[in-house]
Every structure is written in C-alpha cells, then in structure tokens.
Design an enzyme around this catalytic site. Sequence first.
Site, PDB file in Angstrom:
ATOM      1  N   ASP A  35      17.716  -3.544  -2.411  1.00  0.00           N
ATOM      2  CA  ASP A  35      19.039  -3.970  -2.873  1.00  0.00           C
ATOM      3  C   ASP A  35      19.292  -3.407  -4.275  1.00  0.00           C
ATOM      4  O   ASP A  35      18.412  -3.396  -5.128  1.00  0.00           O
ATOM      5  CB  ASP A  35      19.125  -5.503  -2.906  1.00  0.00           C
ATOM      6  CG  ASP A  35      20.559  -6.002  -2.998  1.00  0.00           C
ATOM      7  OD1 ASP A  35      21.052  -6.565  -2.011  1.00  0.00           O
ATOM      8  OD2 ASP A  35      21.189  -5.808  -4.066  1.00  0.00           O
ATOM      9  N   GLN A 104      29.709 -13.244   2.593  1.00  0.00           N
ATOM     10  CA  GLN A 104      29.271 -11.889   2.948  1.00  0.00           C
ATOM     11  C   GLN A 104      30.156 -10.881   2.224  1.00  0.00           C
ATOM     12  O   GLN A 104      31.377 -10.919   2.345  1.00  0.00           O
ATOM     13  CB  GLN A 104      29.389 -11.685   4.461  1.00  0.00           C
ATOM     14  CG  GLN A 104      28.934 -10.306   4.924  1.00  0.00           C
ATOM     15  CD  GLN A 104      29.056 -10.131   6.431  1.00  0.00           C
ATOM     16  OE1 GLN A 104      29.610 -10.984   7.129  1.00  0.00           O
ATOM     17  NE2 GLN A 104      28.536  -9.025   6.932  1.00  0.00           N
ATOM     18  N   HIS A 110      23.528  -7.316   7.956  1.00  0.00           N
ATOM     19  CA  HIS A 110      22.293  -7.046   7.215  1.00  0.00           C
ATOM     20  C   HIS A 110      21.510  -8.327   7.009  1.00  0.00           C
ATOM     21  O   HIS A 110      22.087  -9.417   6.939  1.00  0.00           O
ATOM     22  CB  HIS A 110      22.590  -6.398   5.855  1.00  0.00           C
ATOM     23  CG  HIS A 110      23.600  -7.124   5.022  1.00  0.00           C
ATOM     24  ND1 HIS A 110      24.957  -7.025   5.249  1.00  0.00           N
ATOM     25  CD2 HIS A 110      23.456  -7.971   3.978  1.00  0.00           C
ATOM     26  CE1 HIS A 110      25.601  -7.773   4.360  1.00  0.00           C
ATOM     27  NE2 HIS A 110      24.719  -8.366   3.591  1.00  0.00           N
ATOM     28  N   LEU A 111      20.202  -8.165   6.929  1.00  0.00           N
ATOM     29  CA  LEU A 111      19.310  -9.261   6.560  1.00  0.00           C
ATOM     30  C   LEU A 111      18.787  -8.980   5.167  1.00  0.00           C
ATOM     31  O   LEU A 111      18.375  -7.847   4.885  1.00  0.00           O
ATOM     32  CB  LEU A 111      18.107  -9.319   7.503  1.00  0.00           C
ATOM     33  CG  LEU A 111      18.162 -10.129   8.777  1.00  0.00           C
ATOM     34  CD1 LEU A 111      16.755 -10.174   9.389  1.00  0.00           C
ATOM     35  CD2 LEU A 111      18.673 -11.537   8.546  1.00  0.00           C
ATOM     36  N   HIS A 112      18.815  -9.993   4.315  1.00  0.00           N
ATOM     37  CA  HIS A 112      18.142  -9.898   3.026  1.00  0.00           C
ATOM     38  C   HIS A 112      16.709 -10.389   3.218  1.00  0.00           C
ATOM     39  O   HIS A 112      16.499 -11.459   3.800  1.00  0.00           O
ATOM     40  CB  HIS A 112      18.796 -10.819   1.995  1.00  0.00           C
ATOM     41  CG  HIS A 112      20.214 -10.487   1.655  1.00  0.00           C
ATOM     42  ND1 HIS A 112      20.576  -9.866   0.487  1.00  0.00           N
ATOM     43  CD2 HIS A 112      21.373 -10.711   2.325  1.00  0.00           C
ATOM     44  CE1 HIS A 112      21.895  -9.728   0.440  1.00  0.00           C
ATOM     45  NE2 HIS A 112      22.406 -10.238   1.544  1.00  0.00           N
TER      46      HIS A 112
HETATM   47  P1  5GP Z   1      26.063  -9.780   1.100  1.00  0.00           P
HETATM   48  O1  5GP Z   1      26.673 -10.641   0.048  1.00  0.00           O
HETATM   49  O2  5GP Z   1      27.084  -8.980   1.853  1.00  0.00           O
HETATM   50  O3  5GP Z   1      25.128 -10.532   1.989  1.00  0.00           O
HETATM   51  O4  5GP Z   1      25.111  -8.777   0.325  1.00  0.00           O
HETATM   52  C1  5GP Z   1      25.400  -7.443   0.081  1.00  0.00           C
HETATM   53  C2  5GP Z   1      24.278  -6.906  -0.776  1.00  0.00           C
HETATM   54  O5  5GP Z   1      24.416  -5.497  -0.841  1.00  0.00           O
HETATM   55  C3  5GP Z   1      24.278  -7.403  -2.226  1.00  0.00           C
HETATM   56  O6  5GP Z   1      23.031  -8.056  -2.508  1.00  0.00           O
HETATM   57  C4  5GP Z   1      24.469  -6.147  -3.054  1.00  0.00           C
HETATM   58  O7  5GP Z   1      23.705  -6.140  -4.242  1.00  0.00           O
HETATM   59  C5  5GP Z   1      24.024  -5.049  -2.101  1.00  0.00           C
HETATM   60  N1  5GP Z   1      24.689  -3.764  -2.312  1.00  0.00           N
HETATM   61  C6  5GP Z   1      26.019  -3.556  -2.481  1.00  0.00           C
HETATM   62  N2  5GP Z   1      26.270  -2.251  -2.628  1.00  0.00           N
HETATM   63  C7  5GP Z   1      25.064  -1.611  -2.536  1.00  0.00           C
HETATM   64  C8  5GP Z   1      24.681  -0.243  -2.598  1.00  0.00           C
HETATM   65  O8  5GP Z   1      25.489   0.674  -2.782  1.00  0.00           O
HETATM   66  N3  5GP Z   1      23.353   0.021  -2.465  1.00  0.00           N
HETATM   67  C9  5GP Z   1      22.420  -0.963  -2.268  1.00  0.00           C
HETATM   68  N4  5GP Z   1      21.150  -0.586  -2.133  1.00  0.00           N
HETATM   69  N5  5GP Z   1      22.762  -2.266  -2.192  1.00  0.00           N
HETATM   70  C10 5GP Z   1      24.059  -2.582  -2.329  1.00  0.00           C
END
Ligand code: 5GP
Length: 127
Positions: A35, A104, A110-112
């Site tokens: 991330d 989201q 995606h999975l964290h």
């Molecule tokens: P969500 O809130 O959708 O579950 O999480 C999206 C995640 O994607 C966030 O933790 C954010 O830091 C990560 N993220 C957003 N843009 C990018 C990117 O360009 N590259 C990477 N590696 N992570 C990203």
Amino acid sequence: MTYTYDADNIFAKILRGEIPNNTVLETDHALAFHDIQPSAPVHVLVIPKGPYICYDHFALAATDAEIIGFNRAVGEVCQKLGIQPGEGGNGYRLIANSGPDGVQEVEHMHLHILGGRPMGRMVQKAN
Ligand code: 5GP
C-alpha cells in the site's frame, strides 16, 4: 447483476502497468503490492485481475478458478511476509472495505493484509 466497473480506477491502471507498484506477488489471477500509504508495518493489498468492484461482486460473479486463485495468492503472500500465526509469524488482519459504508476508496475489489503490530479492536462502537 447491475455492478458497473469503471476501468479508469487506480488499481485497473496498476494492472495495466500504467502506474508503478511495489509488487509482492503476481499470479494468473491476482496481484499483491505494498500500500502506498501503509497503516501498519505490513500493509499489502491483494487484488484479483478481473474487473470486480467489491468483495460481494467478486464472490458472486468470479469464476471458481479466479476465487481459488485469489485465495491461494492471499495465502502465498502471508507466507512470503512471514506473518502466518501457525508458522511462527505473529498474525495479521484482513480487511475488505466495500461501498460507502465500508469506506471503500478504490472501486476495484481488494483485500488489505495488515500486520507487523497488534491491530487493536476490530471496529469502533457505534455512537
Ligand atoms: P480502500 O479504502 O479502497 O479500501 O483502500 C484503498 C487503498 O489503496 C488505500 O489504503 C490507499 O492507500 C491505497 N492506494 C491508493 N492509491 C494507490 C496507489 O496508487 N498505489 C498503491 N500501492 N496504493 C494505493
């Protein structure tokens, strides 16, 4: 199903190689990468290669091969990161934020995988 996938999302661009990423693992069905704004010492995202918006979309619409391949990739990533609790690691938390209430940000499933420190309580209590 009425899910409408937007192919301009950031993770779709990463999959097409238009945006760089720090890859942990790539398989036929999944890509795992660090991330960009880690919330823990270990913070890896695992995404399926297919155009799925959120967890339920993936679970309902993906093929068996995609679902199995994705889940095997999650296991392999945990192995690579050395965080498996059954294998001497200290464990981890999986999070799949989905939709507005799930907060989201990127609309590609995606999975964290979060670890490297105790992750605290699961969620805050409702007000
Ligand atoms: P969500 O809130 O959708 O579950 O999480 C999206 C995640 O994607 C966030 O933790 C954010 O830091 C990560 N993220 C957003 N843009 C990018 C990117 O360009 N590259 C990477 N590696 N992570 C990203």
